[in-house]
Design a protein around this motif. Structure first.
Motif, PDB file in Angstrom:
ATOM      1  N   ARG A 280      67.230  50.404  52.318  1.00  0.00           N
ATOM      2  CA  ARG A 280      67.100  50.598  50.875  1.00  0.00           C
ATOM      3  C   ARG A 280      67.641  51.960  50.441  1.00  0.00           C
ATOM      4  NH1 ARG A 280      62.042  48.068  51.684  1.00  0.00           N
ATOM      5  NH2 ARG A 280      60.990  50.094  51.705  1.00  0.00           N
ATOM      6  N   GLU A 281      67.388  53.004  51.265  1.00  0.00           N
ATOM      7  CA  GLU A 281      67.912  54.322  50.921  1.00  0.00           C
ATOM      8  C   GLU A 281      69.430  54.314  50.908  1.00  0.00           C
ATOM      9  OE1 GLU A 281      66.211  57.012  53.693  1.00  0.00           O
ATOM     10  OE2 GLU A 281      64.222  57.049  52.741  1.00  0.00           O
ATOM     11  N   ARG A 282      70.031  53.661  51.952  1.00  0.00           N
ATOM     12  CA  ARG A 282      71.492  53.588  51.965  1.00  0.00           C
ATOM     13  C   ARG A 282      72.004  52.774  50.774  1.00  0.00           C
ATOM     14  NH1 ARG A 282      70.614  53.060  57.607  1.00  0.00           N
ATOM     15  NH2 ARG A 282      70.680  50.772  57.431  1.00  0.00           N
ATOM     16  N   ALA A 283      71.313  51.667  50.477  1.00  0.00           N
ATOM     17  CA  ALA A 283      71.743  50.847  49.338  1.00  0.00           C
ATOM     18  C   ALA A 283      71.587  51.609  48.019  1.00  0.00           C
ATOM     19  CB  ALA A 283      70.937  49.552  49.296  1.00  0.00           C
ATOM     20  N   ALA A 284      70.488  52.389  47.909  1.00  0.00           N
ATOM     21  CA  ALA A 284      70.292  53.168  46.683  1.00  0.00           C
ATOM     22  C   ALA A 284      71.375  54.223  46.525  1.00  0.00           C
ATOM     23  CB  ALA A 284      68.906  53.819  46.706  1.00  0.00           C
ATOM     24  N   ARG A 285      71.739  54.877  47.644  1.00  0.00           N
ATOM     25  CA  ARG A 285      72.824  55.868  47.567  1.00  0.00           C
ATOM     26  C   ARG A 285      74.129  55.193  47.173  1.00  0.00           C
ATOM     27  NH1 ARG A 285      76.827  57.290  50.969  1.00  0.00           N
ATOM     28  NH2 ARG A 285      77.648  59.451  50.837  1.00  0.00           N
ATOM     29  N   HIS A 286      74.404  54.029  47.787  1.00  0.00           N
ATOM     30  CA  HIS A 286      75.628  53.315  47.437  1.00  0.00           C
ATOM     31  C   HIS A 286      75.611  52.878  45.962  1.00  0.00           C
ATOM     32  CE1 HIS A 286      78.379  49.873  47.223  1.00  0.00           C
ATOM     33  NE2 HIS A 286      79.066  50.476  48.188  1.00  0.00           N
ATOM     34  N   GLU A 287      74.466  52.366  45.511  1.00  0.00           N
ATOM     35  CA  GLU A 287      74.360  51.917  44.126  1.00  0.00           C
ATOM     36  C   GLU A 287      74.450  53.080  43.143  1.00  0.00           C
ATOM     37  OE1 GLU A 287      73.991  49.087  41.148  1.00  0.00           O
ATOM     38  OE2 GLU A 287      74.277  48.840  43.314  1.00  0.00           O
ATOM     39  N   ARG A 288      73.955  54.250  43.550  1.00  0.00           N
ATOM     40  CA  ARG A 288      73.880  55.397  42.634  1.00  0.00           C
ATOM     41  C   ARG A 288      75.201  56.157  42.536  1.00  0.00           C
ATOM     42  NH1 ARG A 288      69.434  60.264  43.335  1.00  0.00           N
ATOM     43  NH2 ARG A 288      70.033  61.508  41.507  1.00  0.00           N
ATOM     44  N   ARG A 293      81.726  54.302  41.218  1.00  0.00           N
ATOM     45  CA  ARG A 293      83.084  54.819  41.382  1.00  0.00           C
ATOM     46  C   ARG A 293      84.032  53.729  41.862  1.00  0.00           C
ATOM     47  NH1 ARG A 293      79.665  59.068  41.878  1.00  0.00           N
ATOM     48  NH2 ARG A 293      80.433  61.095  41.140  1.00  0.00           N
ATOM     49  N   LEU A 294      83.568  52.899  42.809  1.00  0.00           N
ATOM     50  CA  LEU A 294      84.418  51.784  43.256  1.00  0.00           C
ATOM     51  C   LEU A 294      84.704  50.827  42.107  1.00  0.00           C
ATOM     52  CD1 LEU A 294      82.855  50.986  46.745  1.00  0.00           C
ATOM     53  CD2 LEU A 294      85.018  52.134  46.276  1.00  0.00           C
ATOM     54  N   ALA A 295      83.692  50.593  41.261  1.00  0.00           N
ATOM     55  CA  ALA A 295      83.896  49.691  40.124  1.00  0.00           C
ATOM     56  C   ALA A 295      84.952  50.249  39.172  1.00  0.00           C
ATOM     57  CB  ALA A 295      82.586  49.467  39.389  1.00  0.00           C
ATOM     58  N   LEU A 296      84.917  51.572  38.919  1.00  0.00           N
ATOM     59  CA  LEU A 296      85.927  52.174  38.045  1.00  0.00           C
ATOM     60  C   LEU A 296      87.310  52.124  38.668  1.00  0.00           C
ATOM     61  CD1 LEU A 296      83.997  55.267  36.624  1.00  0.00           C
ATOM     62  CD2 LEU A 296      84.655  53.195  35.417  1.00  0.00           C
ATOM     63  N   ILE A 297      87.377  52.349  39.996  1.00  0.00           N
ATOM     64  CA  ILE A 297      88.678  52.274  40.679  1.00  0.00           C
ATOM     65  C   ILE A 297      89.243  50.857  40.565  1.00  0.00           C
ATOM     66  CG2 ILE A 297      89.804  52.402  42.916  1.00  0.00           C
ATOM     67  CD1 ILE A 297      87.864  54.707  43.600  1.00  0.00           C
ATOM     68  N   THR A 326      78.596  65.466  46.784  1.00  0.00           N
ATOM     69  CA  THR A 326      79.616  66.148  47.594  1.00  0.00           C
ATOM     70  C   THR A 326      79.513  65.683  49.033  1.00  0.00           C
ATOM     71  OG1 THR A 326      78.094  67.985  47.959  1.00  0.00           O
ATOM     72  CG2 THR A 326      79.628  68.189  46.107  1.00  0.00           C
ATOM     73  N   ASP A 327      80.566  65.073  49.529  1.00  0.00           N
ATOM     74  CA  ASP A 327      80.773  64.781  50.948  1.00  0.00           C
ATOM     75  C   ASP A 327      82.205  64.303  51.102  1.00  0.00           C
ATOM     76  OD1 ASP A 327      80.740  62.227  49.960  1.00  0.00           O
ATOM     77  OD2 ASP A 327      78.800  61.694  50.816  1.00  0.00           O
ATOM     78  N   ASP A 328      82.578  63.917  52.305  1.00  0.00           N
ATOM     79  CA  ASP A 328      83.950  63.475  52.556  1.00  0.00           C
ATOM     80  C   ASP A 328      84.281  62.222  51.769  1.00  0.00           C
ATOM     81  OD1 ASP A 328      84.129  65.603  54.225  1.00  0.00           O
ATOM     82  OD2 ASP A 328      83.704  64.433  56.057  1.00  0.00           O
ATOM     83  N   GLU A 329      83.334  61.323  51.656  1.00  0.00           N
ATOM     84  CA  GLU A 329      83.582  60.079  50.942  1.00  0.00           C
ATOM     85  C   GLU A 329      83.840  60.338  49.452  1.00  0.00           C
ATOM     86  OE1 GLU A 329      81.701  55.576  50.717  1.00  0.00           O
ATOM     87  OE2 GLU A 329      80.530  57.237  51.554  1.00  0.00           O
ATOM     88  N   ALA A 330      83.192  61.365  48.883  1.00  0.00           N
ATOM     89  CA  ALA A 330      83.431  61.702  47.477  1.00  0.00           C
ATOM     90  C   ALA A 330      84.873  62.152  47.265  1.00  0.00           C
ATOM     91  CB  ALA A 330      82.460  62.794  47.027  1.00  0.00           C
ATOM     92  N   GLN A 331      85.405  62.990  48.185  1.00  0.00           N
ATOM     93  CA  GLN A 331      86.798  63.420  48.066  1.00  0.00           C
ATOM     94  C   GLN A 331      87.751  62.241  48.174  1.00  0.00           C
ATOM     95  OE1 GLN A 331      87.746  66.442  47.257  1.00  0.00           O
ATOM     96  NE2 GLN A 331      85.612  67.188  47.201  1.00  0.00           N
ATOM     97  N   ASP A 332      87.455  61.323  49.090  1.00  0.00           N
ATOM     98  CA  ASP A 332      88.315  60.144  49.253  1.00  0.00           C
ATOM     99  C   ASP A 332      88.298  59.283  47.994  1.00  0.00           C
ATOM    100  OD1 ASP A 332      89.908  58.232  50.897  1.00  0.00           O
ATOM    101  OD2 ASP A 332      88.126  56.975  50.600  1.00  0.00           O
ATOM    102  N   LEU A 333      87.121  59.084  47.401  1.00  0.00           N
ATOM    103  CA  LEU A 333      87.030  58.288  46.181  1.00  0.00           C
ATOM    104  C   LEU A 333      87.762  58.957  45.023  1.00  0.00           C
ATOM    105  CD1 LEU A 333      83.286  57.171  46.374  1.00  0.00           C
ATOM    106  CD2 LEU A 333      85.301  55.730  46.699  1.00  0.00           C
ATOM    107  N   GLN A 334      87.700  60.317  44.940  1.00  0.00           N
ATOM    108  CA  GLN A 334      88.414  61.022  43.882  1.00  0.00           C
ATOM    109  C   GLN A 334      89.930  60.829  44.026  1.00  0.00           C
ATOM    110  OE1 GLN A 334      86.993  62.789  41.265  1.00  0.00           O
ATOM    111  NE2 GLN A 334      89.094  62.791  40.495  1.00  0.00           N
ATOM    112  N   SER A 335      90.406  60.884  45.266  1.00  0.00           N
ATOM    113  CA  SER A 335      91.842  60.687  45.504  1.00  0.00           C
ATOM    114  C   SER A 335      92.261  59.269  45.134  1.00  0.00           C
ATOM    115  CB  SER A 335      92.166  60.969  46.971  1.00  0.00           C
ATOM    116  OG  SER A 335      91.805  62.285  47.329  1.00  0.00           O
TER     117      SER A 335
END
Length: 892
Positions: A280-288, A293-297, A326-335
């Protein structure tokens, strides 16, 4: 009806079109309107839609009063069964059940009802043995299946379609409820033992017991939760089927294995809960953070070219508003988002270039198509003109006007043919038009000559018609002369063209003769007009009458007289009819308004009586007997004070109101029985709660819960001895099973069986210590002579005045001590049945012996008030005082 009333929008459910009413019903939520539509609408589909809407209200999670009001509008048994089975409000389900009479319907509710009380009430109302047996066989609810099985077992064989042993055997092998299976098997064993005299105990299946123990011990190391719980429950049910024919050592082994398996299952569930928490914590982080961001992309990447600019601006605004992380995945999503935005902007620019080029080409194509269209239409027009003109030129009979018009059109087309697709088309059409002109021109000249001769012939015909019109003056009947004149006028129209020199004179002569005939006809019609004016005056004098029945008959007679009068001419007839009809309509509109007013009063009275019906319906199942009886009588008096309703609904609502009142007063006559049944149900509910009690891990919570349950049991009202004994046994058995399953958790508490047993022994000894020495000496081990001598000595010692006073004080002190002991006895907690029964008998026996040995009080004290609020019973001599406090047997 005024102009504003006509302009005001009407509700859809009052529309004349059934389709509009059906659409309006889909949005209605008012139970009263839906009930009227379900019962009185002329269209069957509208009634069905309204009934379905009422059913949805009953089965919804809305207000309980709305659900009860909607239930009042349902009349079909299938709807009542659905509400009784599935209504979320218990009161609504009980109200629907009260209106059911069919045994199969009540059986369906008993098997599948949502609420336990509704299921049990449905079973209680059933008297069909086969349907009760079906409930015991098919119901998955434990309490209903057991109650149905008890009713089946209490029936005589003659009332069943099959024999009672066959039905019990069927239930024992095929019932859905495991509790019903076990109870049916136990009943069959008891009946078999009673009929054959065989001993109740059977040899144990030790091999089967060992196998079950091994399987359960294996499950203590298994993985999973759901399947493991099902396997443990299955093995426990299999072990229960063997009871009571099991070996004691294997029973201890099975209980230990069962406890270990339950502990292992609890540990597995904790581990599974921890895994799910991390998921649930992982799902909440993904949902939050990630999912938005994936939906906007995806939104930017899949944006259509024509809307790319707007979507791109919105997506960038939404991206900027997202919660940062802030993490590596955030930079990848921004790119990925920046790249998707660049690609979207490029697609939009290319699309705009293509659109501009396409618009230019489309404009040129449109202009070309418009020119070609005009050329095609003009060519088609000329083709039609040539075809029609050639057909006219070839016709054998050709009217002069038609020929002249065709010749004019041909000449105009030759002068201006208009645009054509090709030059050869212009030459082709010009040649055809010239050929048509050369063919039509001679025929037109010839037809003009023939027209002059026809005018000369029509002049003779018109002279004859003038003579005939002048001869109509000799006809006595003006209406007949008028009809003949109409025929002459029709003939005149066929010969209307004459020689121009004589045409006007002949027309004036014919018109003068016709005017004479019309004057005679007008005189007759004037008389008819006066007759109709008289009818109008009579109708207008009656238009404001309030004698509805007599005036309506009079106006209908005037309407019949109107039809018997002939015509007075089209224009007078229209004006007089408007006047006459206006007077009649004014009266009938007033009568309709008066009827509407009375219907409005009936409707208000109906609403008031419906409100009384709803109040009576809510009070029909009340158990506050005296208050509700007074309220019901007040409702009946209020009913009489309300005015009448429509004849169509008067009897129906009276039956509903009287049904609720009769239902309550029938229950009022049985109030003692109903209260007793309610108290029994409360006790049974406590037993069921204790039997299904799940012990918490916290010992204080466990002891508090059991203390609260036992307190409610002790505070319950008294019951008849037979029912109280059975329920007491069931309660103690359930409590005993709970305590014996975890004895270490109850040690050194008020629920400790061993401590309570010792306390019972102490209290028995205290009561026995209150007995006089003679009573204690009256043991079976003492000889009769010694016992008699001891009693004689005690009697002689107490025969003196001082002895009697001291003896009375001693007995009063002993009685007070006995009452304290009995109060302490009632507060003792759980003791097993084997240990409790002999101690209870011992305590009872000591209390009875105390009461038997209590001497009669002195003569002056016998008439004094009893310490418990009564008066002592006078007796002869020194007989025993029977009013001494008796021991409490509520724990038996």
């Amino acid at each position: 009806m005024g102009l504003l009333d006509r302009l005001r929008p009407r509700p859809g459910w009052t529309h004349e079109d059934p389709k509009v009413r059906r659409e309006a019903v889909a949005t209605l939520q008012d139970p009263a309107i839906l009930s009227d539509l379900a019962s009185a609408d002329p269209d069957e589909r509208v009634r069905e839609e309204a009934a379905d809407a009422l059913l949805d209200i009953c089965l919804g999670d809305g207000d309980e009063e709305d659900a009860l009001a909607a239930l009042a509008g349902l009349s079909e048994a299938r709807h009542l069964v659905a509400v009784a089975r599935s209504a979320p409000h218990e009161a609504v389900g009980r109200a629907a059940l009260a209106r059911l009479t069919d045994a199969r319907a009540m059986g369906s509710v008993a098997r599948n009802g949502e609420h336990a009380s509704v299921r049990l009430e449905a079973l209680e109302r059933l008297d069909d043995p086969d349907e009760i047996g079906a409930i015991a066989l098919k119901s998955a609810h434990k309490e209903v299946a057991l109650a149905a099985l008890d009713k089946v077992a209490s029936l005589a064989d003659g009332r069943l379609s099959t024999s009672l042993p066959d039905m019990l055997s069927n239930i024992a092998h095929r019932a859905r409820s495991r509790a019903a299976v076990h109870r049916a098997r136990a009943i069959l064993r008891e009946r078999r033992h009673e009929s054959t005299g065989e001993p109740g105990a059977a040899e144990t299946d030790r091999e089967r017991q060992i196998m079950l123990c091994d399987e359960l011990e294996t499950l203590a190391l298994a993985e999973g939760t759901k399947r493991l719980a099902a396997q443990i429950s299955s093995l426990h049910d299999a072990w229960t089927d063997l009871l009571p024919n099991v070996d004691e050592d294997l029973e201890r082994r099975f209980e230990a294995a069962y406890a270990a398996a339950r502990r292992h299952l609890a540990a597995n569930r904790i581990e599974l809960a921890e895994v799910r928490r991390r998921d649930r914590e992982r799902a909440a982080r993904h949902e939050r953070h990630i999912a938005p961001r994936l939906a906007l992309i995806d939104k930017v990447a899949s944006a259509a070219e024509e809307r790319a600019a707007v979507l791109l601006e919105d997506a960038r605004w939404e991206w900027a508003r997202l919660e940062p992380f802030t993490d590596d995945e955030a930079q990848d999503l921004q790119s990925r988002f920046d790249q998707a935005c660049e690609e979207c902007a490029a697609r939009h620019a290319a699309w705009e270039t293509e659109q501009e080029k396409a618009r230019s080409e489309a404009e040129r194509a449109r202009e070309r198509e418009e020119r070609e269209r005009r050329e095609r239409e003009n060519a088609a027009r000329l083709t039609r003109l040539c075809d029609a003109s050639e057909k006219i030129a070839r016709a054998e009979k050709l009217p002069l006007r038609q020929a002249e018009r065709a010749l004019r059109q041909v000449r105009a087309a030759l002068e201006d043919p208009g645009p054509l697709p090709a030059r050869r088309d212009r030459r082709s059409f010009t040649d055809r038009l010239k050929a048509i002109q050369s063919s039509l021109a001679p025929r037109v000249r010839e037809m003009r000559t023939s027209e002059s001769w026809r005018r000369w012939a029509n002049t003779n015909v018109q002279e004859k018609l003038c003579a005939a019109a002048e001869g109509l003056a000799a006809i006595a009947d003006p209406e007949a002369a008028g009809r003949r004149l109409a025929d002459l006028q029709a003939r005149w129209r066929t010969a209307s063209t004459a020689i121009p020199e004589k045409s006007q004179d002949l027309w004036n002569r014919f018109k003068s003769a016709a005017d004479i005939v019309r004057d005679r006809v007008d005189g007759v019609r004037s008389e008819r007009s006066r007759s109709k004016e008289a009818l109008c005056e009579q109708a207008e004098s009656l238009a404001d009458s309030t004698d509805w029945v007599k005036t309506a008959e009079t106006l209908k007679g005037l309407q019949t007289a109107w039809k018997s009068i002939g015509t007075a001419g089209r224009a007078p007839d229209r004006a007089l009819w408007t006047r006459f009809r206006g007077a009649c309509d004014r009266f009938f509109s007033r009568r309709k308004e008066d009827l509407a007013r009375r219907k409005q009063e009936w409707r208000k009275n109906l609403e008031a009586k419906e409100a009384l019906i709803d109040r009576a319906g809510t009070l029909a199942d009340s158990c506050d007997w005296q208050t509700t009886a007074e309220v019901m009588r007040g409702l009946q008096a209020e009913w009489k004070s309300i005015g009448p309703v429509g004849r169509a609904k008067s009897q129906a609502i009276w039956k509903r109101f009287r049904g609720h009142c009769d239902r309550f007063f029938d229950r009022y006559k049985r109030r003692d029985e109903i209260d007793r049944e309610r108290h029994v149900a409360e006790r049974e509910a406590i037993c069921v709660e204790l039997e299904s009690f799940s012990a918490p891990d916290d010992q204080e919570a466990l002891l508090g819960a059991l203390k609260e349950i036992r307190g409610r049991w002790q505070r319950g009202p008294a019951l008849p001895r037979a029912q109280a004994a059975a329920l007491e046994t069931r309660f103690n058995a359930a409590l005993g099973r709970l305590i014996e399953s975890r004895p270490e958790r109850f040690r050194d508490t008020e629920m400790d069986p061993e401590a309570n047993r010792k306390r019972m022994e102490e209290l028995c000894a205290r009561v026995e210590g209150l007995l006089p020495a003679g009573a204690r000496a009256a043991d079976e081990s003492i000889s009769p002579a010694t016992r008699l001598a001891t009693l004689w000595v005690e009697a002689m010692a107490s025969n003196t005045i001082g002895g009697r006073v001291a003896e009375e004080a001693k007995w009063r002190s002993a009685e007070e001590e006995l009452r304290k002991v009995q109060s302490a006895w009632r507060r003792i907690g759980y003791v097993s049945e084997e240990a409790r029964r002999p101690l209870a008998e011992r305590f009872d026996r000591a209390c009875r012996r105390f009461a038997e040995k209590r001497p009669a009080p002195p003569r002056a004290a016998r008439s004094s008030p009893d310490p418990r609020g009564g008066r002592g019973r006078r007796g002869r001599g020194g007989g025993p005082h029977r009013k001494t406090a008796r021991p409490d047997r509520s724990r038996r």
